[in-house]
Scaffold this active site. Structure first.
Site, PDB file in Angstrom:
ATOM      1  N   GLY A 103       1.106  -1.081   0.126  1.00 39.96           N
ATOM      2  CA  GLY A 103       0.089   0.046  -0.049  1.00 39.96           C
ATOM      3  C   GLY A 103       0.667   1.184  -0.053  1.00 39.96           C
TER       4      GLY A 103
ATOM      5  N   ARG B  72       4.502   5.712   1.687  1.00 36.44           N
ATOM      6  CA  ARG B  72       5.228   6.971   1.845  1.00 36.44           C
ATOM      7  C   ARG B  72       4.636   7.824   0.612  1.00 36.44           C
ATOM      8  NH1 ARG B  72      11.265   6.112  -0.248  1.00 36.44           N
ATOM      9  NH2 ARG B  72      11.117   4.372  -1.543  1.00 36.44           N
TER      10      ARG B  72
ATOM     11  N   ASP C 189       9.717   5.226   7.745  1.00 37.67           N
ATOM     12  CA  ASP C 189       9.379   6.859   8.058  1.00 37.67           C
ATOM     13  C   ASP C 189       8.401   7.648   7.155  1.00 37.67           C
ATOM     14  OD1 ASP C 189      11.077   6.948   5.715  1.00 37.67           O
ATOM     15  OD2 ASP C 189      12.857   7.634   7.008  1.00 37.67           O
ATOM     16  N   GLY C 190       8.090   6.794   5.980  1.00 38.10           N
ATOM     17  CA  GLY C 190       7.306   7.499   5.121  1.00 38.10           C
ATOM     18  C   GLY C 190       8.030   8.641   4.129  1.00 38.10           C
TER      19      GLY C 190
ATOM     20  N   ARG D 244       4.884  12.856  -8.617  1.00 37.75           N
ATOM     21  CA  ARG D 244       4.977  12.243 -10.106  1.00 37.75           C
ATOM     22  C   ARG D 244       3.602  12.462 -10.690  1.00 37.75           C
ATOM     23  NH1 ARG D 244       4.455   6.798  -7.635  1.00 37.75           N
ATOM     24  NH2 ARG D 244       6.728   6.366  -7.654  1.00 37.75           N
TER      25      ARG D 244
ATOM     26  N   ARG E  33      -2.442  -0.730 -10.013  1.00 31.36           N
ATOM     27  CA  ARG E  33      -1.093  -1.641 -10.279  1.00 31.36           C
ATOM     28  C   ARG E  33      -1.779  -2.935 -10.435  1.00 31.36           C
ATOM     29  NH1 ARG E  33       2.596   1.199  -6.501  1.00 31.36           N
ATOM     30  NH2 ARG E  33       1.712   2.934  -6.164  1.00 31.36           N
TER      31      ARG E  33
ATOM     32  N   ASP F 261       3.557  -4.897  -7.613  1.00 34.47           N
ATOM     33  CA  ASP F 261       3.015  -3.387  -7.185  1.00 34.47           C
ATOM     34  C   ASP F 261       3.630  -2.337  -8.001  1.00 34.47           C
ATOM     35  OD1 ASP F 261       5.394  -4.503  -5.619  1.00 34.47           O
ATOM     36  OD2 ASP F 261       5.201  -2.559  -4.613  1.00 34.47           O
TER      37      ASP F 261
HETATM   38  P1  AMP Z   1       8.593   0.491  -3.383  1.00 41.88           P
HETATM   39  O1  AMP Z   1      10.029  -0.486  -3.205  1.00 41.88           O
HETATM   40  O2  AMP Z   1       9.088   1.960  -3.290  1.00 41.88           O
HETATM   41  O3  AMP Z   1       8.000   0.060  -4.318  1.00 41.88           O
HETATM   42  O4  AMP Z   1       7.995   0.222  -1.937  1.00 41.88           O
HETATM   43  C1  AMP Z   1       7.667  -1.044  -1.591  1.00 41.88           C
HETATM   44  C2  AMP Z   1       6.618  -0.743  -0.412  1.00 41.88           C
HETATM   45  O5  AMP Z   1       7.190  -0.062   0.625  1.00 41.88           O
HETATM   46  C3  AMP Z   1       5.580   0.235  -0.700  1.00 41.88           C
HETATM   47  O6  AMP Z   1       4.202  -0.054  -0.036  1.00 41.88           O
HETATM   48  C4  AMP Z   1       6.044   1.455  -0.096  1.00 41.88           C
HETATM   49  O7  AMP Z   1       5.077   2.316   0.064  1.00 41.88           O
HETATM   50  C5  AMP Z   1       6.687   1.039   1.096  1.00 41.88           C
HETATM   51  N1  AMP Z   1       7.859   1.735   1.439  1.00 41.88           N
HETATM   52  C6  AMP Z   1       9.174   1.933   0.665  1.00 41.88           C
HETATM   53  N2  AMP Z   1       9.833   2.888   1.496  1.00 41.88           N
HETATM   54  C7  AMP Z   1       9.116   3.468   2.548  1.00 41.88           C
HETATM   55  C8  AMP Z   1       9.401   4.327   3.580  1.00 41.88           C
HETATM   56  N3  AMP Z   1      10.340   4.931   3.835  1.00 41.88           N
HETATM   57  N4  AMP Z   1       8.407   4.606   4.403  1.00 41.88           N
HETATM   58  C9  AMP Z   1       7.050   3.829   4.438  1.00 41.88           C
HETATM   59  N5  AMP Z   1       6.844   3.085   3.566  1.00 41.88           N
HETATM   60  C10 AMP Z   1       8.029   2.594   2.548  1.00 41.88           C
HETATM   61 MG    MG Z   2       6.739   0.854  -5.394  1.00 34.94          MG
END
Ligand code: AMP
Ligand code: MG
Length: 477
Positions: free
Chosen positions: A90, A93, A126-127, A180, A187, A258
């Protein structure tokens, strides 16, 4: 008047209902330093006249845009990560901040964020987004758009003045928030979540919404026919995206379900890389230990993901019909690959057989000689018309090798596209614009050490020149 008359906002996604998102609150940042604004796409969405202060208000403080969501929506989705199902994904961040219409062709575009704070899906993280991560996403999208890849755009990058801890960057490291622009954030994992939760009615609801909003021409009257027509269309679009990556020498790095948008628009750029020279085993992410998402395995990874999408329609359509749809992927990939190679070379199509032979011969040349990937496209842009220019190239020794002859012969009879400008200033240089890992690091180093943004800005200018030479910014999606 900050909004142009062409500005048209939407709240379309909200109509899906509360099962599909969570309303969230943006983070409050200690600073808002505007590092990048995409004026080209601001103009296409009616936002070009915002002052920098107004820009920061919307894309750093997230004050709502008129006519769109009053509060941001963190989108719900699941997905397979490196082939393991994860029901805890989900928007962790990011969120869907607003929806706008493309003033060129009325397509619905999302303004989505990365690094805008925690949500119910943050899982103790940390988002936030690092500044280096934000810069990398801007460089990837600008470069891909210039190379003719159907990609999301980086719309805004604001540095936010926080210190972040990361295991893969020297820490503390600087923070940013990215906005973006994307043709949907639906997805494969958005559908997978509904299958996992056994929400068949919501699968139909999402299917109908996605078709009407993004591909109305595929509408059919029965549920089952709609699922099949949709899967057909997604297979074609994803094949096209994969073919464009291959022709651009691009490795996305994290082809989890995703990260695959059903509109076939490439997005979410983490550990991406461009190839220095052809290498099917070239892997972008340091954590991809088995090379699952290596350059040459990307088409297979995409097809595997499309199988997961097809499974979501098992409650609606017959398995044999879904399988037949999936079989469309491979021929589409080959067709689109030849088309992408031709486009990169600025050549007019001749016939499916001749186009495919040209692409195959170029690929064999790149494979067997390891000639610099981008230089080859640069040198032979316009086909044999560029022979004289290619003779002066640093790569010219490769073009006297026997391995070059089949490609040279295949080029005979191919004419340049009428709209291309072989005399463009970009081709007067010796080398193409590239984005190899050491160049990305060379953009980051002065920012990190001296807050010097000149290398970042000159790289963007270099990409702009290439895009102009290729006419990439005039191509309507
Ligand atoms: P991604 O690798 O960017 O596609 O992210 C995979 C998942 O991890 C998604 O659900 C993102 O929202 C979550 N995520 C990645 N980095 C962070 C972060 N720093 N804080 C919170 N959620 C994260
Ligand atoms: Mg992603």
């Amino acid at each position: 008047m900050p909004f142009s008359p062409a500005y048209r906002a939407s709240t379309s996604h909200q109509a899906l209902g509360a099962d599909f998102y969570d309303i969230v609150t943006p983070a409050r940042f200690p600073a808002h330093l505007l590092r990048y604004r995409n004026q080209r796409w601001a103009a296409r969405t009616g936002l070009e006249s915002l002052t920098d202060d107004e820009w920061a208000k919307h894309f750093g403080h997230f004050e709502p845009l008129p006519g769109s969501f009053r509060e941001p929506l963190a989108l719900r989705y699941h997905g397979h990560q490196f082939r393991t199902y994860n029901p805890d994904l989900g928007d962790g961040r990011g969120f869907l901040f607003a929806q706008l219409h493309d003033t060129w062709n009325d397509r619905l575009l999302d303004l989505g964020t990365k690094g805008s704070g925690q949500t119910p899906w943050s899982r103790h993280a940390d988002g936030r987004l690092t500044l280096k991560g934000g810069i990398r996403e801007v460089l990837a999208t600008e470069m891909l758009e210039a190379l003719g890849v159907n990609t999301s755009k980086s719309f805004s990058l604001i540095e936010t003045g926080e210190e972040l801890e990361r295991s893969d960057e020297p820490s503390p490291t600087r923070s940013s928030v990215l906005v973006r622009l994307s043709h949907s954030h639906i997805r494969i994992g958005t559908f997978q979540r509904l299958l996992y939760l056994d929400e068949t009615r919501n699968i139909s609801k999402l299917l109908d919404y996605t078709i009407t909003t993004y591909m109305p021409e595929t509408w059919c009257d029965s549920d089952a026919d709609r699922a099949i027509a949709f899967l057909d269309e997604v297979c074609r679009r994803v094949a096209r995206m994969g073919a464009q990556w291959m022709a651009a020498g691009f490795v996305h790095g994290v082809l989890n379900t995703d990260n695959i948008n059903v509109t076939g628009e490439s997005f979410d750029y983490g550990p991406w890389r461009f190839l220095p020279s052809y290498d099917p085993a070239f892997t972008a992410a340091y954590f991809d230990e088995t090379g699952l998402y290596a350059f040459g395995r990307q088409p297979d990874a995409l097809l595997w993901n499309l199988f997961r999408l097809a499974e979501c329609f098992l409650p609606i359509a017959e398995q044999s019909r879904l399988e037949a749809s999936l079989a469309a992927f491979e021929p589409a990939l080959h067709r689109e690959f030849a088309a992408a190679i031709l486009r990169r070379l600025g050549l007019r199509t001749r016939s499916p057989e001749l186009d495919a032979a040209l692409a195959r011969n170029l690929w064999t040349f790149l494979h067997s000689t390891k000639a610099p990937f981008e230089q080859t496209f640069f040198d032979w842009f316009g086909g044999l018309r560029s022979s004289e220019r290619a003779r002066r190239s640093p790569s010219s020794p490769y073009y006297s090798e026997a391995a070059f002859q089949p490609f040279r012969s295949a080029l005979e009879g191919f004419e340049p596209l009428t709209e291309i400008a072989l005399d463009h200033a970009y081709f007067a240089g010796e080398r193409p614009c590239t984005m190899l890992i050491e160049e990305v690091e060379a953009v980051w180093e002065p920012v990190a050490n001296r807050d010097d943004w000149s290398a970042f800005n000159s790289k963007l200018a270099e990409i702009e020149l290439m895009a102009e030479a290729y006419g990439s910014h005039d191509t309507r999606p």
